[in-house]
Write a protein that holds these residues in place. Structure first.
Motif, short mmCIF file in Angstrom:
data_model
loop_
_atom_site.label_atom_id
_atom_site.label_comp_id
_atom_site.label_asym_id
_atom_site.label_seq_id
_atom_site.Cartn_x
_atom_site.Cartn_y
_atom_site.Cartn_z
N ALA A 1 29.44 25.52 75.91
CA ALA A 1 28.02 25.56 76.27
C ALA A 1 27.16 25.00 75.14
CB ALA A 1 27.61 26.99 76.60
N LEU A 2 27.56 25.30 73.88
CA LEU A 2 26.81 24.78 72.73
C LEU A 2 26.90 23.26 72.68
CD1 LEU A 2 25.25 25.18 70.11
CD2 LEU A 2 27.44 25.46 68.94
N VAL A 3 28.09 22.72 72.88
CA VAL A 3 28.26 21.26 72.86
C VAL A 3 27.43 20.62 73.98
CG1 VAL A 3 29.91 19.38 73.24
CG2 VAL A 3 30.52 21.30 71.75
N ALA A 4 27.46 21.21 75.18
CA ALA A 4 26.67 20.67 76.29
C ALA A 4 25.18 20.75 76.00
CB ALA A 4 27.01 21.42 77.58
N ALA A 5 24.77 21.81 75.30
CA ALA A 5 23.34 22.00 75.02
C ALA A 5 22.83 21.08 73.91
CB ALA A 5 23.07 23.45 74.65
N LEU A 6 23.73 20.53 73.09
CA LEU A 6 23.28 19.68 71.98
C LEU A 6 22.50 18.47 72.46
CD1 LEU A 6 26.33 19.80 69.56
CD2 LEU A 6 24.08 20.85 69.25
N GLY A 7 22.81 18.00 73.66
CA GLY A 7 22.09 16.84 74.20
C GLY A 7 20.78 17.22 74.85
N ASP A 8 20.45 18.51 74.90
CA ASP A 8 19.25 18.96 75.59
C ASP A 8 18.54 20.02 74.75
OD1 ASP A 8 17.33 19.43 77.51
OD2 ASP A 8 18.55 20.92 78.56
N LEU A 9 18.07 19.62 73.59
CA LEU A 9 17.42 20.57 72.70
C LEU A 9 15.91 20.54 72.92
CD1 LEU A 9 19.43 20.03 69.40
CD2 LEU A 9 19.65 21.88 71.06
N SER A 10 15.46 21.31 73.88
CA SER A 10 14.03 21.47 74.10
C SER A 10 13.67 22.91 73.74
CB SER A 10 13.67 21.17 75.55
OG SER A 10 14.42 21.98 76.41
N PHE A 11 12.54 23.10 73.14
CA PHE A 11 12.17 24.43 72.66
C PHE A 11 11.14 25.04 73.59
CE2 PHE A 11 9.80 27.46 70.11
CZ PHE A 11 10.83 28.18 69.54
N ASN A 12 11.46 26.23 74.12
CA ASN A 12 10.54 26.96 74.98
C ASN A 12 10.75 28.44 74.72
OD1 ASN A 12 9.20 28.29 77.03
ND2 ASN A 12 9.71 26.75 78.58
N MET A 13 9.96 29.02 73.83
CA MET A 13 10.17 30.39 73.38
C MET A 13 10.10 31.39 74.52
SD MET A 13 11.02 32.47 71.13
CE MET A 13 10.97 31.67 69.57
N ILE A 14 9.14 31.23 75.42
CA ILE A 14 9.02 32.17 76.55
C ILE A 14 10.27 32.09 77.42
CG2 ILE A 14 7.73 32.71 78.66
CD1 ILE A 14 5.20 31.83 77.14
N GLY A 15 10.74 30.88 77.68
CA GLY A 15 11.98 30.70 78.46
C GLY A 15 13.17 31.36 77.78
N TYR A 16 13.27 31.19 76.45
CA TYR A 16 14.38 31.79 75.70
C TYR A 16 14.34 33.32 75.77
CZ TYR A 16 15.01 27.14 73.65
OH TYR A 16 15.22 25.80 73.45
#
Length: 202
Positions: free
Chosen positions: A40-55
């Protein structure tokens, strides 16, 4: 990034099972969970968008998903209640929570009463049908948890998401190929297969 954060529910479930159920996962199970998270980390490396409320929302979703599974398992084992009793109590308490939100959030009751589609027969049919399917889904989740473990149920749920990702590559047309995403999905699949072998062999 959402995929990575959603996959954290597997780790939370494993930790909560250890704390609340005194369950000791084998080294192979821990390795498989690590592989799923790494994928999941490797897949997420290509999609690093920051959204604190979403997190924050996803974190609490993961936490409550893990707690729900572990508490259902503990209740079924510790209090020796039938599966249907535990499922009924779980659904009943959930209904109370939703009712409280509808009653106390200003304007919600009026929105429900004035909803334009109540006279639409097909809408009402599909609403009732979806509600019945939700009950069947809750039953399936509970049976899986009580027969296996909360961790197995969480892994199966995430495995379903990985398979959905594979299908999304070929169906729908909105998938943008990325080697990182493809590699991450395959690492997660490998972790899931190792988990399945470790769980059902032992």
């Amino acid at each position: 990034m959402m995929v990575l954060l959603r996959r954290a529910s597997i780790l939370m479930t494993m930790i909560l099972e250890k704390v609340m159920l005194n369950s000791q996962p084998s080294n192979t199970v821990q390795l498989s969970v690590g592989l799923m998270l790494a994928g999941a980390l490797v897949a997420a490396l290509g999609d690093l968008s920051f959204n604190m409320i979403g997190y924050i929302v996803i974190f609490f979703n993961d936490l409550f998903t893990a707690l729900n599974g572990v508490i259902m398992k503990r209740t079924a084992e510790e209090y020796r209640k039938s599966k249907m009793t535990v499922l009924f109590l779980n659904s009943f308490l959930s209904a109370i929570g939703v009712a409280i939100i509808i009653i106390f959030v200003p304007g919600e009751v009026e929105k429900v009463q004035n909803f334009a589609e109540w006279g639409n027969t097909s809408f009402v049919f599909y609403l009732v049908f979806a509600s019945l399917l939700g009950s069947v889904l809750n039953l399936a989740i509970f049976l899986c948890t009580s027969t296996n473990s909360a961790l197995t149920t969480t892994v199966v749920g995430c495995l379903k998401n990985v398979l959905t990702s594979y299908l999304g590559m070929f169906i729908g047309g909105d998938y943008i190929f990325s080697w990182l995403s493809f590699l991450g999905i395959n690492i997660s699949i490998a972790g899931s297969l190792i988990y399945a072998q470790a769980t059902f062999r032992g």
